[in-house]
Write a protein that holds these residues in place. Structure first.
Motif, short mmCIF file in Angstrom:
data_model
loop_
_atom_site.label_atom_id
_atom_site.label_comp_id
_atom_site.label_asym_id
_atom_site.label_seq_id
_atom_site.Cartn_x
_atom_site.Cartn_y
_atom_site.Cartn_z
N GLY A 4 48.79 83.24 41.46
CA GLY A 4 47.50 83.46 42.09
C GLY A 4 46.97 82.27 42.87
N MET A 5 47.69 81.16 42.88
CA MET A 5 47.25 79.97 43.61
C MET A 5 48.18 79.74 44.81
SD MET A 5 46.43 77.41 40.46
CE MET A 5 45.93 76.11 41.55
N MET A 6 47.63 79.32 45.91
CA MET A 6 48.42 79.06 47.10
C MET A 6 49.20 77.76 46.92
SD MET A 6 47.21 79.32 50.91
CE MET A 6 48.37 80.12 51.91
N THR A 7 50.50 77.80 47.23
CA THR A 7 51.31 76.59 47.15
C THR A 7 51.15 75.78 48.41
OG1 THR A 7 53.21 77.74 48.05
CG2 THR A 7 53.02 77.70 45.65
N ASP A 8 51.52 74.53 48.37
CA ASP A 8 51.40 73.62 49.51
C ASP A 8 52.49 73.95 50.53
OD1 ASP A 8 51.18 71.56 51.27
OD2 ASP A 8 51.55 69.97 49.81
N PRO A 9 52.13 74.42 51.72
CA PRO A 9 53.15 74.81 52.71
C PRO A 9 53.90 73.61 53.28
CG PRO A 9 50.95 74.95 53.65
CD PRO A 9 50.78 74.65 52.20
N ASP A 10 53.39 72.40 53.11
CA ASP A 10 54.05 71.21 53.65
C ASP A 10 54.87 70.45 52.60
OD1 ASP A 10 52.91 71.68 56.16
OD2 ASP A 10 51.08 70.63 55.58
N ALA A 11 54.91 70.94 51.39
CA ALA A 11 55.60 70.22 50.31
C ALA A 11 57.08 70.05 50.62
CB ALA A 11 55.40 70.95 48.98
N ALA A 16 61.61 66.48 52.23
CA ALA A 16 62.72 66.16 53.13
C ALA A 16 62.53 64.79 53.76
CB ALA A 16 62.84 67.23 54.22
N LEU A 17 61.31 64.48 54.17
CA LEU A 17 61.03 63.16 54.75
C LEU A 17 61.20 62.06 53.71
CD1 LEU A 17 57.98 64.03 57.01
CD2 LEU A 17 60.30 63.45 57.74
N ARG A 18 60.85 62.34 52.48
CA ARG A 18 61.05 61.35 51.41
C ARG A 18 62.54 61.06 51.24
NH1 ARG A 18 62.68 60.73 46.56
NH2 ARG A 18 63.15 62.92 46.19
N LEU A 19 63.36 62.11 51.29
CA LEU A 19 64.80 61.94 51.14
C LEU A 19 65.40 61.18 52.33
CD1 LEU A 19 65.72 65.48 49.78
CD2 LEU A 19 65.71 63.32 48.50
N ILE A 20 64.87 61.39 53.52
CA ILE A 20 65.36 60.68 54.71
C ILE A 20 64.99 59.21 54.63
CG2 ILE A 20 65.03 60.43 57.21
CD1 ILE A 20 64.66 63.48 57.31
N GLY A 21 63.84 58.91 54.10
CA GLY A 21 63.40 57.52 53.97
C GLY A 21 62.34 57.19 55.00
N PRO A 22 61.74 56.00 54.87
CA PRO A 22 60.65 55.62 55.77
C PRO A 22 61.15 55.34 57.18
CG PRO A 22 61.22 53.80 54.34
CD PRO A 22 62.03 54.98 53.88
N ASP A 23 60.22 55.43 58.14
CA ASP A 23 60.54 55.07 59.52
C ASP A 23 60.91 53.59 59.56
OD1 ASP A 23 59.98 57.56 60.51
OD2 ASP A 23 57.99 57.05 61.23
N PRO A 24 61.90 53.24 60.37
CA PRO A 24 62.21 51.82 60.52
C PRO A 24 61.09 51.11 61.30
CG PRO A 24 63.51 53.13 62.04
CD PRO A 24 62.76 54.09 61.17
N ALA A 25 61.05 49.81 61.15
CA ALA A 25 60.07 49.03 61.91
C ALA A 25 60.37 49.16 63.40
CB ALA A 25 60.14 47.57 61.48
N SER A 26 59.32 49.14 64.21
CA SER A 26 59.49 49.25 65.66
C SER A 26 60.15 47.98 66.19
CB SER A 26 58.13 49.45 66.34
OG SER A 26 58.32 49.56 67.74
N TRP A 27 61.20 48.15 66.98
CA TRP A 27 61.88 47.00 67.58
C TRP A 27 61.38 46.74 69.01
CZ3 TRP A 27 64.36 48.42 71.99
CH2 TRP A 27 64.79 49.73 72.10
N VAL A 28 60.50 47.59 69.52
CA VAL A 28 59.96 47.41 70.87
C VAL A 28 58.80 46.43 70.79
CG1 VAL A 28 58.92 48.57 72.85
CG2 VAL A 28 60.64 49.75 71.48
N PRO A 29 58.86 45.33 71.53
CA PRO A 29 57.77 44.35 71.44
C PRO A 29 56.46 44.90 72.01
CG PRO A 29 59.39 43.68 73.10
CD PRO A 29 59.92 44.91 72.44
N GLU A 102 71.32 68.72 51.12
CA GLU A 102 70.80 67.43 51.52
C GLU A 102 69.29 67.44 51.77
OE1 GLU A 102 72.98 66.32 54.99
OE2 GLU A 102 74.86 66.13 53.92
N LEU A 103 68.81 68.44 52.49
CA LEU A 103 67.39 68.51 52.88
C LEU A 103 66.88 69.92 52.69
CD1 LEU A 103 67.77 66.44 56.15
CD2 LEU A 103 66.89 65.62 53.98
N PRO A 104 66.64 70.33 51.48
CA PRO A 104 66.25 71.72 51.23
C PRO A 104 64.99 72.16 51.95
CG PRO A 104 65.92 70.36 49.29
CD PRO A 104 66.64 69.51 50.27
N GLY A 105 64.10 71.25 52.29
CA GLY A 105 62.87 71.64 52.98
C GLY A 105 63.08 72.03 54.42
N LEU A 106 64.26 71.74 54.98
CA LEU A 106 64.53 72.07 56.37
C LEU A 106 65.33 73.35 56.54
CD1 LEU A 106 65.32 68.54 57.79
CD2 LEU A 106 63.15 69.75 57.74
#
Length: 107
Positions: A4-11, A16-29, A102-106
């Motif tokens: 009866g409760m709505m699940t999080d559609p973005d979970a 998947a983004l957690r499994l991929i890992g954080p964005d790398p630091a920007s190398w563009v000055p 590998e990425l079940p959310g995708l």
């Protein structure tokens, strides 16, 4: 909907983004007077994919702009697409199996 409760559609996407890992630091000055390194015109499927790929490649200050009337109508597949049929067969079992593992959310 679960119990009866709505699940999080973005979970799934967040996981998947957690499994991929954080964005790398920007190398563009940084350059004085520039707010963006890249501006992508069009927030549809391709524009969002390019923005994601650029960030994953370590390019910071990526901005996506869209001509939608408001934020509720901007984004992937929220308005009409020009093609009536997706051309990627959804019956490719090998690729779906890899994505599911590998990425079940995708999937």
């Amino acid at each position: 909907m679960t119990n009866g409760m709505m699940t999080d559609p973005d979970a799934g996407a967040r996981e998947a983004l957690r499994l991929i890992g954080p964005d790398p630091a920007s190398w563009v000055p940084d350059r004085e007077g520039l707010d963006h390194n890249v501006v992508i015109v069009g927030g549809g499927q391709t524009g969002c994919a390019f923005a994601f790929a650029l960030r994953r490649a370590g390019i910071g200050k990526v901005t996506v702009i869209d001509a939608a009337a408001d934020a509720a109508r901007a984004g992937i597949w929220l308005t009409a697409a020009r093609m009536n049929v997706l051309r990627t067969p959804k019956t490719l079992p090998a690729r779906r199996t890899v994505l599911r593992a590998e990425l079940p959310g995708l999937v």
